[in-house]
Write an enzyme that holds these catalytic residues in place. Sequence first.
Site, PDB file in Angstrom:
ATOM      1  N   GLY A   1       0.841  -1.195   0.000  1.00 39.25           N
ATOM      2  CA  GLY A   1       0.000   0.000   0.000  1.00 39.25           C
ATOM      3  C   GLY A   1       0.873   1.242   0.000  1.00 39.25           C
ATOM      4  O   GLY A   1       2.024   1.209   0.450  1.00 39.25           O
TER       5      GLY A   1
ATOM      6  N   GLN B   1       2.936  10.072   1.386  1.00 34.00           N
ATOM      7  CA  GLN B   1       4.236   9.417   1.411  1.00 34.00           C
ATOM      8  C   GLN B   1       5.130   9.844   0.248  1.00 34.00           C
ATOM      9  O   GLN B   1       6.326   9.577   0.268  1.00 34.00           O
ATOM     10  CB  GLN B   1       4.076   7.894   1.410  1.00 34.00           C
ATOM     11  CG  GLN B   1       3.466   7.369   2.694  1.00 34.00           C
ATOM     12  CD  GLN B   1       3.334   5.877   2.650  1.00 34.00           C
ATOM     13  OE1 GLN B   1       2.306   5.339   2.230  1.00 34.00           O
ATOM     14  NE2 GLN B   1       4.385   5.181   3.059  1.00 34.00           N
TER      15      GLN B   1
ATOM     16  N   CYS C   1       6.386   0.095   7.106  1.00 37.81           N
ATOM     17  CA  CYS C   1       5.948   1.218   6.284  1.00 37.81           C
ATOM     18  C   CYS C   1       7.097   1.641   5.392  1.00 37.81           C
ATOM     19  O   CYS C   1       8.250   1.679   5.836  1.00 37.81           O
ATOM     20  CB  CYS C   1       5.525   2.360   7.211  1.00 37.81           C
ATOM     21  SG  CYS C   1       4.967   3.846   6.362  1.00 37.81           S
ATOM     22  N   LEU C   2       6.784   1.964   4.135  1.00 37.83           N
ATOM     23  CA  LEU C   2       7.822   2.417   3.204  1.00 37.83           C
ATOM     24  C   LEU C   2       8.456   3.730   3.650  1.00 37.83           C
ATOM     25  O   LEU C   2       9.566   4.049   3.245  1.00 37.83           O
ATOM     26  CB  LEU C   2       7.238   2.557   1.791  1.00 37.83           C
ATOM     27  CG  LEU C   2       6.828   1.238   1.134  1.00 37.83           C
ATOM     28  CD1 LEU C   2       6.008   1.493  -0.112  1.00 37.83           C
ATOM     29  CD2 LEU C   2       8.045   0.387   0.807  1.00 37.83           C
TER      30      LEU C   2
ATOM     31  N   HIS D   1      -4.186   1.248   7.568  1.00 40.84           N
ATOM     32  CA  HIS D   1      -2.833   1.821   7.607  1.00 40.84           C
ATOM     33  C   HIS D   1      -2.718   2.984   6.614  1.00 40.84           C
ATOM     34  O   HIS D   1      -2.224   4.057   6.958  1.00 40.84           O
ATOM     35  CB  HIS D   1      -1.816   0.709   7.283  1.00 40.84           C
ATOM     36  CG  HIS D   1      -0.395   1.150   7.224  1.00 40.84           C
ATOM     37  ND1 HIS D   1       0.551   0.712   8.124  1.00 40.84           N
ATOM     38  CD2 HIS D   1       0.264   1.977   6.370  1.00 40.84           C
ATOM     39  CE1 HIS D   1       1.726   1.260   7.816  1.00 40.84           C
ATOM     40  NE2 HIS D   1       1.577   2.021   6.748  1.00 40.84           N
ATOM     41  N   GLU D   2      -3.190   2.771   5.384  1.00 35.96           N
ATOM     42  CA  GLU D   2      -3.076   3.818   4.351  1.00 35.96           C
ATOM     43  C   GLU D   2      -3.988   5.008   4.652  1.00 35.96           C
ATOM     44  O   GLU D   2      -3.592   6.159   4.460  1.00 35.96           O
ATOM     45  CB  GLU D   2      -3.372   3.244   2.957  1.00 35.96           C
ATOM     46  CG  GLU D   2      -2.407   2.154   2.512  1.00 35.96           C
ATOM     47  CD  GLU D   2      -0.943   2.479   2.702  1.00 35.96           C
ATOM     48  OE1 GLU D   2      -0.534   3.652   2.551  1.00 35.96           O
ATOM     49  OE2 GLU D   2      -0.172   1.550   3.018  1.00 35.96           O
TER      50      GLU D   2
ATOM     51  N   HIS E   1      -2.480   7.368   7.028  1.00 33.57           N
ATOM     52  CA  HIS E   1      -1.541   8.317   6.410  1.00 33.57           C
ATOM     53  C   HIS E   1      -2.258   9.596   5.967  1.00 33.57           C
ATOM     54  O   HIS E   1      -1.670  10.672   5.996  1.00 33.57           O
ATOM     55  CB  HIS E   1      -0.842   7.698   5.192  1.00 33.57           C
ATOM     56  CG  HIS E   1       0.350   6.868   5.538  1.00 33.57           C
ATOM     57  ND1 HIS E   1       1.432   7.348   6.243  1.00 33.57           N
ATOM     58  CD2 HIS E   1       0.643   5.575   5.269  1.00 33.57           C
ATOM     59  CE1 HIS E   1       2.326   6.391   6.390  1.00 33.57           C
ATOM     60  NE2 HIS E   1       1.874   5.301   5.806  1.00 33.57           N
TER      61      HIS E   1
END
Length: 184
Positions: free
Chosen positions: A60, A65, A110-111, A153-154, A157
């Site tokens: 995701g 991000q 997480c990225l 999670h997304e 953000h």
Amino acid sequence: MITMKDIVREGHPSLRLPAKDVSLPASEEDKNILKSLMEYVQNSQDPEMAEKYGLRPGIGLAAPQINITKKMIAVHVRDKKGNLFSHALFNPKIISHSLEKSYLTAGEGCLSVDRVVPGFVPRHSRVTIKGTKMDGEEVKLRLRGLPAIVFQHEIDHLNGIMFYDHINEKDPFEIESGAVPIER
């Protein structure tokens, strides 16, 4: 094409700002951004592409991000039965959720976070998400298991929330009573 150099890391102000709604119908620029988010998660799961471009695998990605504070997410993940949940959405939001909680037994990553953060992240076991696809169609998704966790999670953000904000500081591996463990 988005690569790891385009992904902002923890500490970057965009990760803590509430994202703005995308005006619909979406502009070509916003559609291209959403498309690039989905391309990243798909490319990062392709071993050849990931190696060629140095992509960290992700399931995701949210616009904040990549330093764009607009409500856009892309998710490309399979549930435990192998069903693919692949959605690029404008203005996604959780419209209902279960009281029952779940958590990933391996914890979340997480990225935008280059370190391992130990601990369990309590999430709703089931969520219903509403959002708008690239073509303007409004969708309603009823999710459970890993897909439900990834969407939460997304969407976090988009609200300036990082996954580790949910971890209990005093007892990172505390499991809420009745919480359902989810294997990755």
